[in-house]
Scaffold this motif. Structure first.
Motif, mmCIF file in Angstrom:
data_model
loop_
_atom_site.group_PDB
_atom_site.id
_atom_site.type_symbol
_atom_site.label_atom_id
_atom_site.label_comp_id
_atom_site.label_asym_id
_atom_site.label_seq_id
_atom_site.Cartn_x
_atom_site.Cartn_y
_atom_site.Cartn_z
ATOM 1 N N ARG A 1 30.714 30.415 26.740
ATOM 2 C CA ARG A 1 31.801 30.984 27.531
ATOM 3 C C ARG A 1 31.314 31.923 28.626
ATOM 4 N NH1 ARG A 1 35.000 34.420 25.320
ATOM 5 N NH2 ARG A 1 36.786 33.929 26.659
ATOM 6 N N THR A 2 30.046 32.307 28.624
ATOM 7 C CA THR A 2 29.573 33.278 29.605
ATOM 8 C C THR A 2 28.491 32.742 30.538
ATOM 9 O OG1 THR A 2 28.005 34.179 27.983
ATOM 10 C CG2 THR A 2 30.151 35.252 28.146
ATOM 11 N N HIS A 3 27.633 31.840 30.069
ATOM 12 C CA HIS A 3 26.475 31.419 30.855
ATOM 13 C C HIS A 3 26.713 30.047 31.494
ATOM 14 C CE1 HIS A 3 24.876 34.349 27.963
ATOM 15 N NE2 HIS A 3 24.063 34.689 28.958
ATOM 16 N N GLY A 4 26.642 30.032 32.837
ATOM 17 C CA GLY A 4 26.910 28.795 33.548
ATOM 18 C C GLY A 4 26.004 28.584 34.742
ATOM 19 N N LEU A 5 25.987 27.334 35.209
ATOM 20 C CA LEU A 5 25.227 26.917 36.379
ATOM 21 C C LEU A 5 26.168 26.274 37.387
ATOM 22 C CD1 LEU A 5 22.385 24.972 34.537
ATOM 23 C CD2 LEU A 5 22.232 27.331 35.371
ATOM 24 N N ALA A 6 25.883 26.457 38.648
ATOM 25 C CA ALA A 6 26.581 25.765 39.724
ATOM 26 C C ALA A 6 25.540 25.172 40.655
ATOM 27 C CB ALA A 6 27.488 26.725 40.501
#
Length: 363
Positions: free
Chosen positions: A258-263
């Motif tokens: 829920r907190t760590h993402g990539l774009a």
């Protein structure tokens, strides 16, 4: 399901092997045994026998089972690791262009066709593609659906470019058998020219039972919108990737929790450079930071390596890149062309793209 090796062990083994790839081997695809350190993971093509199809839709179920969907209404499925593929395309869809597919297992899958008006459709199968049911056909000429994503086997969303100045969200609570348009009063206003990209089936990403993120481009600023209530209300955040042009923006999102993402994204035009085409978040998408060493070119797909905290892949027409530090720095693994990438619970990672290309990551 494949094997009895614990999934965590598989993911750690893949990450360890990728970390061992020597820098001088980066950028090579299918390098010979003397040009590459033994056991270095690489993409191995798994020929689907459809060289004229571009597969932008991909769903990895396991190392043995995967689905791909693409142009000409084509859907393929493998249950033997890509050694053979079965053409399970829905009947009467030769003029349909699939851009996304989400599979729950070897028998159940939901596929999205894109386009203006009635060209945007959703199909579902419960028998491995032997039969399909058209569960949604867009009746609004202003809508253009780009991608879909599921929270679990029942709840999912599909996203359309803005209608009346706001992105339109379609919702299902029965696994894609029926759909309804959600009210847009909780959606921020779109920027002039802002839209989604139907490039890889990854302009929507979910994590957990209620959180979903939406990627945008084409506007003055690239943005990522986040909802924590399955698409009813959204908050927008700017993403530090190329913007200000219809060809620029965020093309794919991947969240490991829920907190760590990539774009990832950039400028999809092959004659244009795409510096700073990746970003990361560690606060659920409230803020985004540019990668210190981004991929060298436009990337349209991304996926976290299963059961790792910092390993992920990004793919695009000019190559595949690896990060071992959660997206802060990337290095090129090979230069093969892929549009999308997906990894399964057991460590099975797949990629697909133009000219019928389908591959599985091999050690």
């Amino acid at each position: 399901m494949t094997g009895r090796v614990p999934a965590v062990a598989v993911g750690v083994a893949v990450l360890a092997a990728l970390a061992a790839v020597p820098a001088q081997a980066a950028g090579r695809e299918h390098a010979g045994p003397q040009a590459q350190r033994p056991h270095a993971p690489q993409w191995r093509l798994r020929d689907g026998g459809t060289p004229d199809v571009r597969f932008r839709g991909l769903s990895a179920v396991s190392r043995s089972t995967a689905w791909v969907a693409g142009t000409g209404g084509t859907v393929l499925r493998t249950t033997d690791g890509g050694a053979s593929w079965r053409n399970v395309s829905p009947a009467g869809t030769a003029t349909v262009e699939f851009r996304d597919i989400e599979a729950f297992d070897a028998r159940r899958a939901v596929a999205l066709a894109i386009g203006e008006g009635e060209a945007s459709r959703v199909y579902r199968t419960d028998d491995g593609g032997v039969t399909w049911t058209e569960s949604f056909r867009n009746a609004d000429a202003r809508a253009f659906y780009d991608c879909l994503a599921f929270f679990d086997h029942r709840h999912g969303l599909a996203m359309s470019d803005p209608v009346d100045g706001r992105f339109r969200i379609l919702s299902t609570s029965d696994g894609g058998r029926s759909w309804k348009v959600l009210p847009d009063r909780g959606m921020p206003a779109a920027q002039p020219g802002e839209a989604g990209f139907a490039a890889s089936g990854q302009c929507l990403a979910t994590a957990g039972p209620r959180d979903v993120w939406l990627a945008t481009g084409g506007g003055a600023r690239a943005r990522v919108l986040h909802s924590s209530d399955r698409g009813l209300t959204w908050r927008a955040a700017d993403a530090p990737v190329p913007a200000g042009d219809p060809a620029k923006g965020v093309f794919a999102l991947a969240f490991r929790d829920r907190t760590h993402g990539l774009a990832v994204g950039g400028d999809y035009r092959p004659d244009q450079a795409s510096p700073n085409a990746s970003a990361t978040t560690s606060d659920g998408g409230r803020t985004w930071r540019p990668s210190a060493a981004p991929p060298p070119a436009y990337r349209s797909g991304a996926a976290w390596l299963p059961h790792t905290r910092a390993g992920a892949l990004a793919v695009g027409p000019t190559g595949t890149d690896l990060t071992l530090d959660g997206g802060r720095t990337w290095r090129t693994l090979d230069t093969g062309s892929y549009d999308t990438v997906d990894c399964a619970w057991d460590g099975g990672c797949w990629a697909s793209g133009e000219k019928g290309r389908i591959a599985r990551l091999e050690d």
